[in-house]
Design a protein around this motif. Structure first.
Motif, PDB file in Angstrom:
ATOM      1  N   GLY A   1       0.815  -1.216   0.000  1.00 47.12           N
ATOM      2  CA  GLY A   1       0.000   0.000   0.000  1.00 47.12           C
ATOM      3  C   GLY A   1       0.841   1.256   0.000  1.00 47.12           C
ATOM      4  O   GLY A   1       2.060   1.232   0.137  1.00 47.12           O
ATOM      5  N   ALA A   2       0.175   2.380  -0.146  1.00 46.74           N
ATOM      6  CA  ALA A   2       0.864   3.667  -0.252  1.00 46.74           C
ATOM      7  C   ALA A   2       1.659   4.001   1.002  1.00 46.74           C
ATOM      8  O   ALA A   2       2.698   4.649   0.932  1.00 46.74           O
ATOM      9  N   GLU A   3       1.187   3.546   2.178  1.00 43.83           N
ATOM     10  CA  GLU A   3       1.882   3.899   3.417  1.00 43.83           C
ATOM     11  C   GLU A   3       3.254   3.240   3.513  1.00 43.83           C
ATOM     12  O   GLU A   3       4.122   3.678   4.260  1.00 43.83           O
ATOM     13  N   GLY A   4       3.474   2.154   2.745  1.00 41.35           N
ATOM     14  CA  GLY A   4       4.758   1.478   2.794  1.00 41.35           C
ATOM     15  C   GLY A   4       5.702   1.886   1.679  1.00 41.35           C
ATOM     16  O   GLY A   4       6.849   1.443   1.646  1.00 41.35           O
ATOM     17  N   TRP A   5       5.226   2.757   0.767  1.00 46.04           N
ATOM     18  CA  TRP A   5       6.051   3.148  -0.368  1.00 46.04           C
ATOM     19  C   TRP A   5       7.207   4.024   0.097  1.00 46.04           C
ATOM     20  O   TRP A   5       7.036   5.008   0.796  1.00 46.04           O
ATOM     21  N   GLY A   6       8.426   3.670  -0.267  1.00 45.37           N
ATOM     22  CA  GLY A   6       9.599   4.427   0.142  1.00 45.37           C
ATOM     23  C   GLY A   6      10.135   4.016   1.499  1.00 45.37           C
ATOM     24  O   GLY A   6      11.142   4.562   1.957  1.00 45.37           O
ATOM     25  N   GLU A   7       9.488   3.066   2.143  1.00 39.29           N
ATOM     26  CA  GLU A   7       9.950   2.604   3.447  1.00 39.29           C
ATOM     27  C   GLU A   7      11.247   1.817   3.314  1.00 39.29           C
ATOM     28  O   GLU A   7      11.453   1.080   2.349  1.00 39.29           O
ATOM     29  N   LYS A   8      12.128   1.968   4.285  1.00 44.96           N
ATOM     30  CA  LYS A   8      13.409   1.272   4.224  1.00 44.96           C
ATOM     31  C   LYS A   8      13.285  -0.159   4.733  1.00 44.96           C
ATOM     32  O   LYS A   8      12.435  -0.466   5.553  1.00 44.96           O
ATOM     33  N   GLY A   9      14.159  -1.004   4.205  1.00 44.64           N
ATOM     34  CA  GLY A   9      14.199  -2.396   4.627  1.00 44.64           C
ATOM     35  C   GLY A   9      15.621  -2.908   4.532  1.00 44.64           C
ATOM     36  O   GLY A   9      16.544  -2.191   4.133  1.00 44.64           O
TER      37      GLY A   9
END
Length: 375
Positions: A353-361
């Motif tokens: 979803g959009a809330e996880g876009w660009g999140e680091k891992g």
């Protein structure tokens, strides 16, 4: 002029003075010959000289005004900090003049001498976009070996830009057709990188080896072909260096509500911005947060920059080992297509979803190295 000074001058022209990078790179030599090597020197120069160099009154005024603004922001140096005449003279020798050769070496990416065992134990924290950029830069060394570092960075950034927009559309963050689908960049040649077509601009007048010293680079500076591009056999038609065209920038510049129009018809993805993005994007994954004392903050910032550079070197070496292991068994087209599959296999997991876009891992280099044994 040293490589760091070259970058500073190009940064001033492209960022402060808003001169298109392609134009800036072609004018640096003339600025050097006129002894206009810094914003301070340019601000004290005559407009006529700049008009003679840029062949455009508007751009000349643009550069002069930007130089005056930049000079005002800087404190005048004291006698103790002002470089000696001997040092200034040395910086202006013909050995150090700004040339395509110097520009390419200024763009060189960090490497690493880590062993496979050391690499296998490293886990990096990053997000997906710079990982795509790293894979693209590495595979281009094998699929388009004639391209210099500036071109590989520009083409790789074009892929990241196109991929990011596709992702934004799939998440509902953007809508409508892409700039290329609307016809922006129409008529320009197209190449495929990581299985995606991108518009390119041929640089017929650019020779990355122009200005190369007779004795060649210092051995510690690596293989020249890795930075300048391989020379094709004499019987082959030379392929020109390429820029990745920023079609979205073309569309933005031509919107009715946009006041500033582009100085050139085809804005490009600049190699400097791609390199800077890579250098800031990777850190070792830390599973325990250690609070540092207030007094060490300044020192830790320097350490952080050094660690990010080292981490990028580890990653690029790992990807290069994979590409190198398959380069002799796959065609260039197959290697290009396979690289995207490799990226999707090792990319960091993120929330959907959009809330996880660009999140680091976390990316495990052991997973990348394992790709050498997987079809």
């Amino acid at each position: 002029m040293a490589a760091s000074q070259v970058q500073s001058l190009l940064r001033f022209l492209s960022q402060d003075a808003k001169v298109p990078l392609a134009t800036a790179m072609g004018k640096v030599n003339e600025l050097l010959k006129a002894d206009l090597t810094t914003p301070e020197a340019i601000s004290k120069g005559e407009l006529k000289i700049l008009q003679g160099i840029f062949k455009d009154e508007k751009i000349a005024k643009q550069v002069l005004n930007a130089a005056k603004r930049a000079s005002k922001k800087r404190t005048a140096p004291t006698e103790s900090t002002r470089p000696s005449p001997q040092k200034r003279s040395k910086a202006r020798t013909q050995e150090d003049v700004t040339t395509p050769f110097a520009i390419e070496y200024a763009l060189a990416l960090p490497d690493s001498t880590a062993t496979e065992e050391e690499l296998s134990s490293i886990e990096l924290l990053t997000n997906r976009a710079p990982l795509v950029l790293a894979f693209a830069v590495c595979v281009l060394r094998y699929t388009m070996p004639e391209q210099p570092m500036s071109s590989r960075l520009s083409l790789a950034q074009a892929i990241v830009s196109a991929n990011s927009r596709s992702k934004a559309v799939s998440l509902g963050l953007e809508s409508g057709q892409s700039a290329e689908q609307e016809g922006w960049g129409e008529g320009q040649p197209t190449i495929s990188v990581l299985g995606r077509d991108i518009k390119v601009l041929k640089r017929w007048d650019y020779n990355p080896r122009e200005g190369q010293p007779a004795q060649g680079p210092h051995p510690s500076e690596g293989n020249p072909d890795d930075i300048l591009g391989q020379c094709l056999p004499d019987h082959s038609e030379p392929a020109p260096p390429l820029w990745g065209i920023d079609t979205e920038a073309i569309r933005r510049a031509h919107r009715p509500d946009t006041r500033e129009k582009p100085e050139i018809a085809f804005p490009i993805h600049t190699p400097q911005s791609a390199r800077s993005y890579l250098l800031k994007a990777f850190m070792k994954a830390q599973y325990e947060v250690v609070k540092e004392p207030e007094s060490s903050k300044k020192r830790s910032q320097t350490q952080t920059e050094a660690e990010r550079e080292a981490c990028l070197g580890y990653l690029l070496l790992s990807i290069d080992l994979v590409c190198r292991s398959w380069a002799s068994t796959l065609t260039k087209d197959e290697l290009d297509r396979r690289t995207w599959a490799w990226y999707t296999r090792v990319r960091p997991p993120v929330r959907s979803g959009a809330e996880g876009w660009g999140e680091k891992g976390v990316v495990k280099l052991s997973d990348i190295l394992a790709l050498r044994r997987q079809l």
